[in-house]
Design an enzyme around this catalytic site. Structure first.
Site, PDB file in Angstrom:
ATOM      1  CG  ASN A   9     -37.002 129.975 -27.856  1.00 29.92           C
ATOM      2  OD1 ASN A   9     -36.387 131.108 -27.480  1.00 29.92           O
ATOM      3  ND2 ASN A   9     -36.912 129.880 -29.275  1.00 29.92           N
ATOM      4  CD1 TRP A  10     -38.054 130.366 -21.381  1.00 28.38           C
ATOM      5  CD2 TRP A  10     -37.035 132.139 -19.988  1.00 28.38           C
ATOM      6  NE1 TRP A  10     -37.564 130.155 -20.073  1.00 28.38           N
ATOM      7  CE2 TRP A  10     -37.252 131.062 -19.294  1.00 28.38           C
ATOM      8  CE3 TRP A  10     -36.917 133.522 -19.708  1.00 28.38           C
ATOM      9  CZ2 TRP A  10     -36.934 131.140 -17.679  1.00 28.38           C
ATOM     10  CZ3 TRP A  10     -36.470 133.583 -18.144  1.00 28.38           C
ATOM     11  CH2 TRP A  10     -36.830 132.290 -17.468  1.00 28.38           C
ATOM     12  CE  LYS A  11     -40.723 130.117 -29.722  1.00 35.10           C
ATOM     13  NZ  LYS A  11     -41.460 129.793 -30.618  1.00 35.10           N
ATOM     14  CG  HIS A  94     -36.361 130.103 -33.625  1.00 40.57           C
ATOM     15  ND1 HIS A  94     -37.699 130.451 -34.102  1.00 40.57           N
ATOM     16  CD2 HIS A  94     -36.748 128.956 -32.460  1.00 40.57           C
ATOM     17  CE1 HIS A  94     -38.665 129.699 -33.555  1.00 40.57           C
ATOM     18  NE2 HIS A  94     -38.079 128.968 -32.563  1.00 40.57           N
ATOM     19  CD  GLU A  96     -40.747 132.229 -33.146  1.00 39.68           C
ATOM     20  OE1 GLU A  96     -39.894 132.775 -32.713  1.00 39.68           O
ATOM     21  OE2 GLU A  96     -41.516 131.349 -33.031  1.00 39.68           O
ATOM     22  CD  GLU A 166     -37.672 124.833 -32.800  1.00 37.30           C
ATOM     23  OE1 GLU A 166     -38.034 124.531 -31.801  1.00 37.30           O
ATOM     24  OE2 GLU A 166     -37.553 126.087 -33.190  1.00 37.30           O
ATOM     25  N   GLY A 172     -45.745 126.752 -32.138  1.00 38.77           N
ATOM     26  CA  GLY A 172     -46.883 127.615 -31.500  1.00 38.77           C
ATOM     27  C   GLY A 172     -48.195 127.506 -31.975  1.00 38.77           C
ATOM     28  CB  SER A 212     -46.905 122.074 -30.231  1.00 32.26           C
ATOM     29  OG  SER A 212     -46.882 123.391 -31.018  1.00 32.26           O
ATOM     30  N   GLY A 233     -41.086 125.758 -26.662  1.00 38.54           N
ATOM     31  CA  GLY A 233     -41.444 127.338 -26.516  1.00 38.54           C
ATOM     32  C   GLY A 233     -42.409 127.635 -25.374  1.00 38.54           C
ATOM     33  N   GLY A 234     -43.758 127.599 -25.977  1.00 39.72           N
ATOM     34  CA  GLY A 234     -44.911 127.952 -24.702  1.00 39.72           C
ATOM     35  C   GLY A 234     -44.797 127.109 -23.330  1.00 39.72           C
TER      36      GLY A 234
HETATM   37  P1  13P Z   1     -43.755 125.969 -29.271  1.00 41.66           P
HETATM   38  O1  13P Z   1     -43.113 125.098 -28.257  1.00 41.66           O
HETATM   39  O2  13P Z   1     -44.169 127.177 -28.378  1.00 41.66           O
HETATM   40  O3  13P Z   1     -44.537 125.586 -30.450  1.00 41.66           O
HETATM   41  O4  13P Z   1     -42.293 126.683 -29.900  1.00 41.66           O
HETATM   42  C1  13P Z   1     -41.343 125.837 -30.279  1.00 41.66           C
HETATM   43  C2  13P Z   1     -40.173 126.512 -30.548  1.00 41.66           C
HETATM   44  O5  13P Z   1     -40.256 127.367 -31.668  1.00 41.66           O
HETATM   45  C3  13P Z   1     -38.916 126.503 -29.787  1.00 41.66           C
HETATM   46  O6  13P Z   1     -37.919 126.993 -30.277  1.00 41.66           O
END
Ligand code: 13P
Length: 250
Positions: A9-11, A94, A96, A166, A172, A212, A233-234
């Site tokens: 997930n590149w956000k 998500h 967020e 999640e 994050g 993470s 994510g990251g």
């Molecule tokens: P991180 O891997 O950066 O913690 O993000 C997880 C995430 O929200 C994937 O959708």
């Protein structure tokens, strides 16, 4: 028996040029993956990613979808529009979006329905806040979010869907749920699906862990019987890291 699925997930990251570069590096690196590989990218990167991933095992995903088929919804994208761009998967609900954009269990359900009706595979995100875990409400929260999101879907549609557990406190933050915590809560999600839709449906639906997840912790998490993949994510923003996650079993 469930095929694992690792999705990035590149956000809100990567211009089309950066996207092309990242995917060009991933194509040869992940070609022997045993899992399904997906990158969920900003809509502005669809064309670049589609082109760079052509003929590879990398599938295109989006990060949200509107529930109407068309109409006066400034700034939104419909499921048919995503399909027309070659999108196959879409992240829905998500944390967020729940936190910053007013997403509710009701709108998550509407988006999930619109996605599956258009033939997209939803990656439905559920997960508890830190307070909720500390107060002992994790199971209640994830069961409720999951069943609300799946409401109105057929058994076949649920079997095809992907759920991403999640824990919000692990996103994050560098904090990861332990292998056991993640496995246990995903087990709770699967049991809720089994109670409502039957064991066969629950045994088929894939449930990822997200929060993470990285090259260091992926092996332990993926060794857990309930965990069918990851939403990253990251660590999905750098080709070497994402490659190591995707090739966790190599
Ligand atoms: P991180 O891997 O950066 O913690 O993000 C997880 C995430 O929200 C994937 O959708």
């Amino acid at each position: 028996m469930r095929k694992p699925i690792i999705a990035g997930n590149w956000k809100m990251n990567k211009t089309p040029e950066e996207a092309r570069e990242l995917v060009a590096a991933l194509v040869p690196a992940v070609k022997d993956a045993d899992c399904d590989v997906v990158v969920c990218v900003p809509a502005t990167d669809f064309a670049a990613v589609k082109e760079a991933a052509q003929g590879s095992n990398i599938h295109l995903g989006a990060q949200n979808v509107h529930f109407a088929r068309s109409g006066a919804y400034t700034g939104e994208l419909s499921a048919d529009m995503l399909k027309a761009c070659g999108v196959e998967y879409v992240v829905i609900g998500h944390s967020e979006r729940r936190q910053y954009f007013g997403e509710t269990d009701k709108t998550v359900n509407l988006r999930v329905r619109a996605a599956v009706e258009a033939g997209l595979i939803p990656i439905i995100c559920v997960g508890e806040l830190k307070d909720e875990r500390e107060s002992g409400y994790t199971d209640t929260i994830v069961e409720y979010q999951t069943l609300m999101a799946l409401h109105g879907l057929t058994d076949e549609q649920i079997k095809n869907a992907v759920i991403a557990y999640e824990p919000v406190w692990a996103i994050g933050t560098g904090l990861t749920a332990t292998d056991e915590q993640a496995n246990e809560t995903i087990g709770v999600i699967r049991k809720a699906v089994a109670r409502k839709y039957g064991q066969e449906v629950a045994d088929a639906v894939r449930v990822q862990y997200g929060g993470s997840m990285n090259p260091k912790n992926v092996k332990g998490l993926m060794a857990q019987p309930e965990i069918d993949g990851g939403l990253i994510g990251g660590a999905s923003l750098k080709a070497p890291d994402f490659t190591q996650v995707v090739l966790y079993n190599k």
